[in-house]
Design an enzyme around this catalytic site. Sequence first.
Site, mmCIF file in Angstrom:
data_model
loop_
_atom_site.group_PDB
_atom_site.id
_atom_site.type_symbol
_atom_site.label_atom_id
_atom_site.label_comp_id
_atom_site.label_asym_id
_atom_site.label_seq_id
_atom_site.Cartn_x
_atom_site.Cartn_y
_atom_site.Cartn_z
ATOM 1 N N THR A 1 0.691 -1.130 0.085
ATOM 2 C CA THR A 1 -0.131 0.140 -0.012
ATOM 3 C C THR A 1 0.709 1.329 0.050
ATOM 4 O O THR A 1 0.480 2.239 -0.593
ATOM 5 C CB THR A 1 -0.997 -0.065 1.399
ATOM 6 N N SER B 1 1.431 -7.641 -1.128
ATOM 7 C CA SER B 1 2.247 -8.471 -0.392
ATOM 8 C C SER B 1 1.334 -9.842 -0.497
ATOM 9 O O SER B 1 1.840 -10.935 -0.044
ATOM 10 C CB SER B 1 2.464 -8.122 1.049
ATOM 11 N N THR C 1 1.340 -4.658 4.182
ATOM 12 C CA THR C 1 1.190 -5.120 5.490
ATOM 13 C C THR C 1 0.440 -6.273 5.658
ATOM 14 O O THR C 1 0.550 -7.078 6.814
ATOM 15 C CB THR C 1 0.407 -3.874 6.224
ATOM 16 N N ASP C 2 -0.112 -6.913 4.662
ATOM 17 C CA ASP C 2 -0.954 -8.050 4.712
ATOM 18 C C ASP C 2 -0.110 -9.279 4.887
ATOM 19 O O ASP C 2 -0.626 -10.298 5.745
ATOM 20 C CB ASP C 2 -1.814 -8.339 3.482
#
Length: 322
Positions: A13, A55, A86-87
């Site tokens: 992101t 990710s 971040t995932d």
Amino acid sequence: MRKKICFIATGGTIASSNQGNGFMPSMAAESLISAVPQLAAMCDIDFLQLLQLDSSNLVPQHWQKMAMAVISRYDDYDGFVISHGTDTMAYTAAALYYMLVNIGKPVVLTGSQLPMENPKTDAKGNLLTAFHTAVSGCPGVFLAFSSHVILGNAAKKMYSQEMRAFWSINQPEAAFWDGEKLIWNEIPLPAGPFHPIIDLDDRVMTLKLVPGTKPELLKMLADMGYKGIVLETFGAGGVPTDESPLSLLPAIDYAIRKGVTLVCTTQCTYDGVHLDTYEVGVRALQHGVLSGHRHTVEALVAKLMLALAASDDPQVIAQMMK
Ligand code: ASP
């Protein structure tokens, strides 16, 4: 002396913009850094655009690529910052934590909930915390997010929208950026020379139990060739192990006979698994499952991939999973 930091960008992101079909990474490493002028004032920065991926599309071979990027530049820099979606960042952080054994320099992962181009972005603050951690010289693999610095093997994404997305699970966080300085807790220091491990066996899966789980599912995973399975059990370590047709014991025996390593964790976020508390868990232990102790699922997956690549001796694997 000014520190020299290598910035490795992998997407996420933080680098994303919406090009009509939802957010996807597009912003280059250099543009991310130039959006936060304080960074260049803090240290000398070199850029490496290693990947440009959401990710969710990362696989264990990408962890190896990131580890290799650090290893091959290890002597040239004082620290490394890796920007990342971040995932799955908690998986990557755990993998790098276990791969970069006894690393003597900081490797800091970060990302953001909102893209750099969004006026309300958290990307700038997160990059600042990550770079302050990288120039601190404090060795280790960390995940820096929303002013909190977390050991790589203890991070979990707890919120999909909140700015403080990551929390440290079952371990104190490594440090906190109070706006002026990092306040450190005691953290493990390198216990010997840096010796990275690159080999991993990606035949690892998790199986989350629900009441009534069909034992055939576990057998199926074993038949598919998985060599390690992290069983997400109930509470302190509840595994269906009675005399009913839904007992997992015959499937546990089957998988272990096929050479599969079974590691139990808990569906509770905090406090870890304690298989020796209830008879249901003790029975599973007696049939050869290992305890995942207080580790997160992400840490167990990464640890298991490394252990399986290191040995096929169950005793050695059990030792490595401690
Ligand atoms: N889907 C994005 C990713 O993991 C989410 C993020 O970076 O926050 O790449």
